[in-house]
Motif scaffolding. Structure first.
Motif, mmCIF file in Angstrom:
data_model
loop_
_atom_site.group_PDB
_atom_site.id
_atom_site.type_symbol
_atom_site.label_atom_id
_atom_site.label_comp_id
_atom_site.label_asym_id
_atom_site.label_seq_id
_atom_site.Cartn_x
_atom_site.Cartn_y
_atom_site.Cartn_z
ATOM 1 N N CYS A 36 0.513 -1.353 0.746
ATOM 2 C CA CYS A 36 0.257 0.223 -0.176
ATOM 3 C C CYS A 36 0.788 0.995 -0.122
ATOM 4 O O CYS A 36 0.508 1.659 0.118
ATOM 5 N N LYS A 37 2.070 1.275 -0.414
ATOM 6 C CA LYS A 37 2.622 2.458 0.424
ATOM 7 C C LYS A 37 3.035 3.329 -0.672
ATOM 8 O O LYS A 37 2.657 4.363 -0.296
ATOM 9 N N GLU A 38 2.617 3.448 -2.296
ATOM 10 C CA GLU A 38 2.387 4.144 -3.254
ATOM 11 C C GLU A 38 1.197 5.032 -2.936
ATOM 12 O O GLU A 38 0.843 6.215 -3.350
ATOM 13 N N PHE A 39 -0.408 4.132 -2.274
ATOM 14 C CA PHE A 39 -0.978 5.106 -2.421
ATOM 15 C C PHE A 39 -0.817 5.519 -1.113
ATOM 16 O O PHE A 39 -1.630 6.535 -0.558
ATOM 17 N N ILE A 40 -0.197 5.441 -0.107
ATOM 18 C CA ILE A 40 -0.311 6.076 1.572
ATOM 19 C C ILE A 40 0.818 6.976 1.134
ATOM 20 O O ILE A 40 0.859 8.185 1.274
ATOM 21 N N ARG A 41 1.646 6.934 0.406
ATOM 22 C CA ARG A 41 2.058 8.227 -0.622
ATOM 23 C C ARG A 41 1.364 9.006 -1.092
ATOM 24 O O ARG A 41 1.810 10.397 -0.955
ATOM 25 N N GLY A 42 0.713 8.690 -2.119
ATOM 26 C CA GLY A 42 -0.203 9.615 -2.778
ATOM 27 C C GLY A 42 -1.041 10.326 -1.357
ATOM 28 O O GLY A 42 -0.940 11.569 -1.499
ATOM 29 N N GLN A 43 -1.155 9.465 0.062
ATOM 30 C CA GLN A 43 -2.777 10.550 0.579
ATOM 31 C C GLN A 43 -1.709 11.332 1.816
ATOM 32 O O GLN A 43 -1.585 12.305 1.773
ATOM 33 N N LEU A 44 -0.288 10.481 1.992
ATOM 34 C CA LEU A 44 0.494 11.646 2.477
ATOM 35 C C LEU A 44 0.683 12.834 1.859
ATOM 36 O O LEU A 44 0.909 13.823 1.412
ATOM 37 N N SER A 45 0.969 12.799 0.562
ATOM 38 C CA SER A 45 1.611 14.298 -0.720
ATOM 39 C C SER A 45 -0.051 15.166 -0.831
ATOM 40 O O SER A 45 0.191 16.168 -0.672
ATOM 41 N N ALA A 46 -1.564 14.569 -1.013
ATOM 42 C CA ALA A 46 -2.225 15.310 -1.016
ATOM 43 C C ALA A 46 -2.882 15.871 0.945
ATOM 44 O O ALA A 46 -3.203 17.112 0.519
ATOM 45 N N THR A 47 -2.536 15.274 2.108
ATOM 46 C CA THR A 47 -2.526 16.153 3.026
ATOM 47 C C THR A 47 -1.766 16.819 3.276
ATOM 48 O O THR A 47 -1.685 18.062 3.473
ATOM 49 N N ASP A 48 -0.319 16.932 2.546
ATOM 50 C CA ASP A 48 0.501 17.831 3.116
ATOM 51 C C ASP A 48 -0.008 19.008 2.533
ATOM 52 O O ASP A 48 0.611 20.188 2.890
ATOM 53 N N MET A 49 -0.201 19.108 0.890
ATOM 54 C CA MET A 49 -0.946 20.114 -0.202
ATOM 55 C C MET A 49 -1.819 20.891 0.528
ATOM 56 O O MET A 49 -2.114 22.555 0.966
ATOM 57 N N ILE A 50 -2.947 20.340 1.421
ATOM 58 C CA ILE A 50 -4.319 21.079 2.083
ATOM 59 C C ILE A 50 -3.408 21.572 2.662
ATOM 60 O O ILE A 50 -3.502 22.690 3.120
ATOM 61 N N ILE A 51 -2.595 20.885 3.965
ATOM 62 C CA ILE A 51 -1.861 21.523 5.265
ATOM 63 C C ILE A 51 -1.277 23.620 4.776
ATOM 64 O O ILE A 51 -1.179 23.956 5.286
ATOM 65 N N TRP A 52 -1.011 23.096 3.463
ATOM 66 C CA TRP A 52 0.135 24.002 2.320
ATOM 67 C C TRP A 52 -1.127 25.318 2.546
ATOM 68 O O TRP A 52 -0.491 26.262 2.250
#
Length: 97
Positions: A36-52
């Motif tokens: 699931c790491k690729e999926f988790i990286r995508g979620q992490l990237s999206a969460t980071d963008m929302i935080i920004w």
């Protein structure tokens, strides 16, 4: 008072997002979730963008960079999340100023 209340709610939401980001980072470290790491990286990237986006929109970049006092941002800043977020936010604020 309404403005302070809204800002407080946004800061609280931002703190929750930072907790979620930290949880995603911990999931990346688990061998059981290798598939699931690729999926988790995508979620992490999206969460980071929302935080920004929230930090920039509501002028909370200082809070994220400094880690805030006694809040989740401070705890996350001491872990791997903080290094990534702080450096990226500092780079971003230098570009916008």
């Amino acid at each position: 008072m309404a403005e302070t209340y809204r800002k407080s709610k946004i800061e609280h939401y931002l703190d929750r997002l930072l907790v979620r980001k930290q949880a995603l980072i911990r999931q990346l470290e688990l061998n059981e979730l290798e598939q699931c790491k690729e999926f988790i990286r995508g979620q992490l990237s999206a969460t980071d963008m929302i935080i920004w986006e929230l930090a920039v929109e509501f002028d909370l970049t200082d809070q994220l960079i400094e880690g805030g006092k006694g809040n989740v941002s401070e705890r996350c800043a001491k872990k791997s999340v903080g290094a990534h977020t702080s450096t990226a936010l500092q780079d971003h604020s230098t570009q916008t100023n």
